[in-house]
Motif scaffolding. Structure first.
Motif, PDB file in Angstrom:
ATOM      1  N   LYS A 139       5.989   5.007  -5.578  1.00  0.00           N
ATOM      2  CA  LYS A 139       5.752   5.753  -6.981  1.00  0.00           C
ATOM      3  C   LYS A 139       6.429   7.234  -6.960  1.00  0.00           C
ATOM      4  O   LYS A 139       6.691   7.650  -6.021  1.00  0.00           O
ATOM      5  N   ILE A 140       6.619   7.477  -8.309  1.00  0.00           N
ATOM      6  CA  ILE A 140       6.829   8.602  -8.801  1.00  0.00           C
ATOM      7  C   ILE A 140       6.016   9.363  -9.478  1.00  0.00           C
ATOM      8  O   ILE A 140       5.445   8.678 -10.317  1.00  0.00           O
ATOM      9  N   LEU A 141       5.450  10.674  -9.033  1.00  0.00           N
ATOM     10  CA  LEU A 141       4.569  11.366  -9.656  1.00  0.00           C
ATOM     11  C   LEU A 141       5.091  12.505 -10.623  1.00  0.00           C
ATOM     12  O   LEU A 141       6.049  13.225  -9.958  1.00  0.00           O
ATOM     13  N   LEU A 142       5.014  12.507 -11.736  1.00  0.00           N
ATOM     14  CA  LEU A 142       5.648  13.780 -12.506  1.00  0.00           C
ATOM     15  C   LEU A 142       4.570  14.453 -13.323  1.00  0.00           C
ATOM     16  O   LEU A 142       3.476  13.963 -13.889  1.00  0.00           O
ATOM     17  N   GLU A 176      15.710   1.866 -13.626  1.00  0.00           N
ATOM     18  CA  GLU A 176      16.673   0.973 -13.046  1.00  0.00           C
ATOM     19  C   GLU A 176      16.273   0.295 -11.734  1.00  0.00           C
ATOM     20  O   GLU A 176      16.540  -1.044 -11.606  1.00  0.00           O
ATOM     21  N   LYS A 177      15.408   1.001 -10.840  1.00  0.00           N
ATOM     22  CA  LYS A 177      14.791   0.367  -9.726  1.00  0.00           C
ATOM     23  C   LYS A 177      13.458  -0.187  -9.809  1.00  0.00           C
ATOM     24  O   LYS A 177      12.766  -0.727  -8.745  1.00  0.00           O
ATOM     25  N   GLY A 178      12.898  -0.124 -10.956  1.00  0.00           N
ATOM     26  CA  GLY A 178      11.463  -0.694 -11.036  1.00  0.00           C
ATOM     27  C   GLY A 178      10.477  -0.050 -10.401  1.00  0.00           C
ATOM     28  O   GLY A 178       9.437  -0.637 -10.035  1.00  0.00           O
ATOM     29  N   VAL A 179      10.519   1.175 -10.405  1.00  0.00           N
ATOM     30  CA  VAL A 179       9.663   1.931  -9.679  1.00  0.00           C
ATOM     31  C   VAL A 179       8.567   2.558 -10.613  1.00  0.00           C
ATOM     32  O   VAL A 179       8.928   3.232 -11.589  1.00  0.00           O
ATOM     33  N   GLU A 180       7.242   2.406 -10.217  1.00  0.00           N
ATOM     34  CA  GLU A 180       6.314   2.882 -11.284  1.00  0.00           C
ATOM     35  C   GLU A 180       6.319   4.506 -11.385  1.00  0.00           C
ATOM     36  O   GLU A 180       6.188   5.043 -10.146  1.00  0.00           O
TER      37      GLU A 180
END
Length: 373
Positions: free
Chosen positions: A326-329, A346-350
């Motif tokens: 996951k990426i937290l923003l 592009e990489k289908g990451v949540e």
């Protein structure tokens, strides 16, 4: 102590006037593996420095985004470079030897060297050496530098801080070096951005996008990450790296340096003023970013803080060469995270909006061991 026979490697696309790489050239050796295979091996106990990820080759749209970011933030990057360069020169003057930590530190070391040459007419020596988490710094490289510059004063340089793992590794390595060789080195790391509050020598503590974080070797002189693998690196060798000559057509390393250096005349006066103000400020390295990391580790039930990479630069690295979960923003509308959103899609990451943190973003790495059970 044995005589050091290592010499700077004739590798990379930078001029030797800008940097000398104290690395063993492993270009002919196949060290790369797929991201998933490599992640599985690393999470199963193999050290990350024993192999290399396959270099991500970005699509045209992403390269365009890199250049857009580089042009948008060139003045800010130049100013932060100038601020930290002014502090280095004030503390160490002509005796300073710039030693950047390969590879993210290399373009920053070149920019600091260029700034000091522009501002003070002094061309400081600049070397790029390897430091590896849990394995320390390349002592053979340090001996080479100290032998060449017995009166010099080493200044270690990196790009930015995340949670401070490399800052702590550097401190530990310098302590061990002093214990073994009775030579005291300054372990204070100079960086452009210190969002983790891990050093007192920085351009800014804002978590912002340093454009060189967007790419891999093609903005770092076509040099790979550093390698410490006993199969190829003997006890008297420098740590190793590869030179990706085949990527020459995609290389933007020197173009990026010229772009940022072109701003030095516009920012030098303000950079000097800010650096002078820092002299009277009480600045501490409190590693305060670790509290965010520990909170997120508990909330997302993550086994190790090694799977949490805070800050814009580190989150970018997760997307470029790890297996992201996951990426937290903190703020998805920030212009500093546009490239993160593009890579995640592009990489289908949540992507999760997570406003309760000091960093602008964090990259969380997937536990592939559990996936493969």
């Amino acid at each position: 102590m044995s005589i050091i026979t290592n010499q700077p490697a004739k590798m990379g696309s930078y001029s030797e006037d800008d940097v000398l790489f104290l690395l063993k050239d492993l270009s002919t050796i196949q060290l790369e593996d797929s991201t998933v295979n490599r992640e599985l091996r690393v999470q199963s106990g193999q050290h990350y420095s024993e192999s290399l990820p396959i270099e991500y080759q970005p699509p045209k749209e992403y390269v365009e985004l890199f250049w857009s970011a580089a042009n948008e933030y060139k003045t800010k990057v130049a100013q932060c470079t100038g601020i930290v360069a002014e502090q280095i020169y004030r503390h160490k003057g002509k005796q300073a030897i710039l030693v950047s930590l390969a590879r993210a530190g290399t373009p920053v070391g070149i920019l600091i060297k260029r700034y000091i040459k522009f501002r003070y007419g002094i061309s400081l020596p600049h070397y790029s050496v390897s430091i590896i988490r849990d394995r320390g710094i390349d002592e053979n490289a340090l001996h080479y530098i100290l032998k060449k510059h017995p009166e010099g004063n080493i200044q270690f340089v990196d790009g930015w801080t995340g949670k401070g793992a490399i800052s702590l590794e550097l401190t530990k390595a310098c302590q061990e070096f002093e214990k073994k060789y009775h030579i005291k080195l300054d372990n204070q790391l100079a960086v452009i951005a210190d969002p983790g509050h891990c050093t007192t020598l920085f351009g800014t503590r804002e978590d912002f996008l340093i454009p060189s974080a967007c790419l891999n070797s093609t903005v770092s002189g076509l040099v790979s990450r550093t390698v410490l693998n006993d199969t190829y690196i003997g006890k008297n060798d420098f740590h190793g790296a590869k030179y990706y000559r085949q990527l020459l057509q995609s290389d933007v390393s020197n173009d990026y340096i010229e772009l940022i250096a072109g701003e030095f005349s516009a920012i030098s006066q303000e950079a000097e003023e800010i650096a002078l103000l820092r002299v009277n400020e009480e600045i501490n390295a409190e590693f305060s970013g670790m509290q965010d990391v520990k909170t997120i580790q508990a909330e997302f039930e993550i086994g190790s803080t090694n799977y949490i990479k805070p800050g814009v630069g580190e989150a970018t690295r997760v997307l470029l060469r790890r297996v992201p979960w996951k990426i937290l923003l903190r703020d998805p509308s920030s212009p500093y995270v546009r490239h993160i959103l593009m890579l995640a899609e592009e990489k289908g990451v949540e992507v999760v909006t997570y406003p309760e943190m000091n960093y602008l973003c964090m990259g969380l790495i997937k536990s592939v061991k559990e996936t493969n059970k």
